[in-house]
Design an enzyme around this catalytic site. Structure first.
Site, PDB file in Angstrom:
ATOM      1  N   LYS A 226     -69.913  29.125 -38.907  1.00 46.74           N
ATOM      2  CA  LYS A 226     -68.996  28.125 -39.466  1.00 46.74           C
ATOM      3  C   LYS A 226     -67.659  28.272 -38.759  1.00 46.74           C
ATOM      4  O   LYS A 226     -66.737  28.934 -39.230  1.00 46.74           O
ATOM      5  CB  LYS A 226     -68.839  28.317 -40.973  1.00 46.74           C
ATOM      6  CG  LYS A 226     -68.364  27.039 -41.684  1.00 46.74           C
ATOM      7  CD  LYS A 226     -69.385  25.937 -41.550  1.00 46.74           C
ATOM      8  CE  LYS A 226     -68.952  24.660 -42.224  1.00 46.74           C
ATOM      9  NZ  LYS A 226     -69.875  23.549 -41.962  1.00 46.74           N
ATOM     10  N   SER A 427     -73.382  19.214 -42.195  1.00 56.89           N
ATOM     11  CA  SER A 427     -72.717  19.869 -43.316  1.00 56.89           C
ATOM     12  C   SER A 427     -72.816  18.987 -44.560  1.00 56.89           C
ATOM     13  O   SER A 427     -73.902  18.776 -45.081  1.00 56.89           O
ATOM     14  CB  SER A 427     -71.266  20.199 -42.955  1.00 56.89           C
ATOM     15  OG  SER A 427     -70.843  21.356 -43.654  1.00 56.89           O
TER      16      SER A 427
END
Length: 660
Positions: A226, A427
């Site tokens: 991330k 996401s």
């Protein structure tokens, strides 16, 4: 006495004059009082009249703009060349025009809807009124790779009907050449050529600057890959992020090469890309000649020469002006050829742009707005299934969950749900795909990025450097937290991290349930890692390759629809006022401001860098909720969307209000 009362003649105040008493015979005429009140009254009346005139003038200007900006359903010529003038970008859903920016004269990048271009090409292939197609790519700034591939496939359908497709640009870059490669004739200006860059680039890292300023970024995240928060944690890219970025960028590049090679098999593409400067030197420092020698373009010439060529094929609009051909503008063709509404309705709900809390205009995916569209489709008795068309890098977890809940409500009404991924569905864009009965993507789609994060800054060290300290009282460990002046304590950090970890557990659990896989299989492919569509298909994150037509067909099959069906879109259309502003911003003056030639387009990287800087600073200063967002994925969208008006909710969001 009343006969002696009358307005004074020729009074400038007219009928509003204050009556005065006429003197009786033998009386002395009274002395005139001050004219100041009358002057003030006259001034007010003049202002009133001026304002009325201004508003009346604005009304007629707006009315003219609405009528002039609306595409004419009639065609300017009975037969001619379909002119597809792609100034600006192509996108799944053009963003609402900012009225303040438009009225202030700020440049607005024109957006053309991808499905309009595709439908125009497909109908033109079958219609005898269109004798050729012109791709004007002179001021084309690009689009997502899935969108470009769809337009390229539609161009191939025109060529399959033996209709010429001619492309013109001063110079071609990566995106514009992907479209031009499908044309039967590629023209470039003598001072232009082809310059292919491919995916890649750099981004800014702020850790060193923040340390010098004393600004602390408190990062709460789950996921090794991330990388959205890395600019605030590191001074360079992590090895994990570099490996992941190279992997999916490499897949996109390979797909681009395969598409162009297939469309242009005789071109010396690989050699030209490998050493463009060498090819230019061999051609006497002439990029256009080097492009011609490599077979990347067919002809060199000015726009006037190109127009003459089109006129030879499709006829001249005026015999005395052979450089003007019979043109059918894209907007007119789309307006005169609306989609057919045969058979059952399959709802299409677009989710385009950053996912934000609350309501948002087109080009930004407001969680409440999209959820309402889904529920509207679910309560429409004519709708047999729902296709969610996703082109989003994600965003707010709470907004993504609001959309997911609306899809579950639709499923409870026995409506099949199919997700069609466009350029990016990562996401939060994948979060909303989890209720789907089937997920479609293209090999060029960017997806995955199953991870979450939150970010809050504090300035206690920065204030200490200038002799400013913070002190106070606390009745509980969370009193006054997060304290951006005195420092964020361990208790708040633990709470925030626990909240993020809880959301991540929910996210991976949703994916495991949706994909019917054990959580142990999902965790290694989560961690916030981004995948290209081809790899995602191998990993089981998507079910099959295909575009929106394939998703519609699958939805109809799941709904047991027999016979014809059509797409019924549930989305906000731009207001008439916005269309008027768009027509103004698309004027010749605004179009002339767009760059021409590869050097001018390359120079726009400076503006893109400025935009990325602004996005990074906004993320640091205004992160209002836990985010399921892939910020790197925004580079593969045609343009970063304008931020929507978002509510601030959730643990981090509520506490972040204290930062404002």
């Amino acid at each position: 006495m009343t006969d002696n009362i009358a307005p004074t003649p020729n009074d400038p105040a007219g009928p509003w004059a204050i009556p005065v008493r006429r003197p009786l015979p033998g009386e002395d005429r009274p002395r005139r009082t001050s004219s100041f009140p009358r002057k003030v009254w006259g001034l007010l009346v003049g202002i009133k009249d001026a304002l009325a005139l201004i508003f009346l003038l604005l009304f007629f200007v707006a009315l003219f703009g609405l009528l002039a900006g609306r595409p004419n359903a009639g065609l300017p010529v009975s037969k001619g060349a379909l002119l597809i003038e792609l100034d600006g970008i192509v996108s799944e859903q053009p963003a609402e025009v900012d009225p303040f920016a438009a009225l202030s004269g700020s440049a607005q990048i024109k957006e053309t809807r991808t499905r309009d271009v595709v439908r125009a090409l497909e109908t033109a292939a079958e219609d005898q009124r269109v004798t050729s197609v012109v791709l004007d790519l002179d001021r084309f700034l690009g689009g997502g790779q899935v969108s470009l591939a769809e337009i390229g496939a539609a161009i191939d359908k025109v060529r399959a009907k033996k209709k010429p497709v001619l492309a013109f640009a001063t110079a071609y870059t990566t995106d514009s050449y992907q479209l031009a490669a499908h044309a039967s004739e590629i023209w470039a200006d003598n001072v232009g050529g082809v310059a292919i860059a491919g995916p890649g680039g750099s981004r800014l890292y702020y850790k060193g600057l923040m340390d010098r300023l004393g600004v602390t970024a408190h990062i709460y995240r789950v996921g090794t890959f991330k990388s959205a928060v890395e600019p605030f944690l590191r001074s360079d890219q992590s090895p994990e992020a570099r490996a992941a970025n190279l992997a999916y960028a490499g897949v996109l590049w390979d797909n681009w090469l395969a598409d162009v090679r297939k469309a242009r098999p005789a071109a010396k593409l690989d050699a030209f890309i490998a050493d463009t400067p060498g090819a230019v030197r061999t051609a006497g420092n002439d990029l256009s000649k080097a492009s011609l020698d490599a077979g990347l373009v067919d002809k060199l010439g000015s726009r006037m020469a190109f127009n003459r060529r089109v006129a030879d094929i499709s006829g001249a609009a005026d015999e005395s002006k052979p450089w003007e051909y019979n043109a059918i503008p894209l907007e007119n063709w789309v307006a005169s050829n609306p989609p057919e509404q045969k058979g059952s309705a399959i709802a299409v709900v677009p989710v385009v742009g950053e996912i934000v809390d609350g309501e948002a205009s087109t080009g930004v995916a407001g969680g409440t707005t999209v959820a309402e569209h889904i529920l509207d489709a679910a309560t429409d008795s004519g709708v047999k299934a729902i296709v969610l068309r996703v082109d989003s890098p994600g965003g707010s977890v709470l907004a993504s969950e609001e959309i997911r809940q609306a899809l579950l409500a639709a499923k409870a009404k026995k409506l099949p749900i199919v997700v069609s991924m466009a350029n990016v569905a990562a996401s939060g864009g994948y979060w909303i795909a989890t209720p789907a009965d089937r997920i479609f993507a293209e090999p060029e789609t960017i997806t995955g990025s199953i991870g979450v994060f939150g970010i809050l800054p504090s300035f206690d060290k920065a204030l200490a450097k200038i002799g400013v300290n913070a002190d106070g009282i606390a009745t509980t460990p969370l009193s006054g937290q997060p304290d951006i002046f005195g420092g964020v304590n361990d208790e708040f950090n633990a709470l925030a991290q626990a909240s993020v970890e809880d959301v991540y557990t929910r996210f991976t659990g949703l994916v495991a349930k949706s994909r019917k896989q054990p959580i142990e299989k999902i965790l290694p492919i989560a961690e916030g890692r981004v995948w290209a569509g081809g790899t995602a298909h191998q990993l089981g994150l998507v079910d099959q390759f295909g575009g929106l037509p394939d998703a519609l067909a699958a939805a109809a099959k799941l709904a047991k629809v027999e016979g014809d069906f059509h797409a019924k879109y549930f989305e906000d259309e731009p207001s008439e006022f916005s269309k008027m502003l768009a027509s103004w911003s698309g004027s010749e003056e605004e179009t002339a401001a767009l760059p021409r030639g590869w050097f001018g387009i390359a120079a726009m990287n400076r503006q893109l860098a400025e935009r990325r800087l602004a996005q990074d600073l906004t993320l640091l200063a205004q992160a209002g909720s836990i985010q399921a967002a892939c910020l790197d994925c925004r580079a593969y969208l045609p343009a970063a969307p304008r931020p929507g008006q978002a509510e601030t909710r959730g643990v981090l969001g509520t506490l972040a209000l204290l930062l404002k």
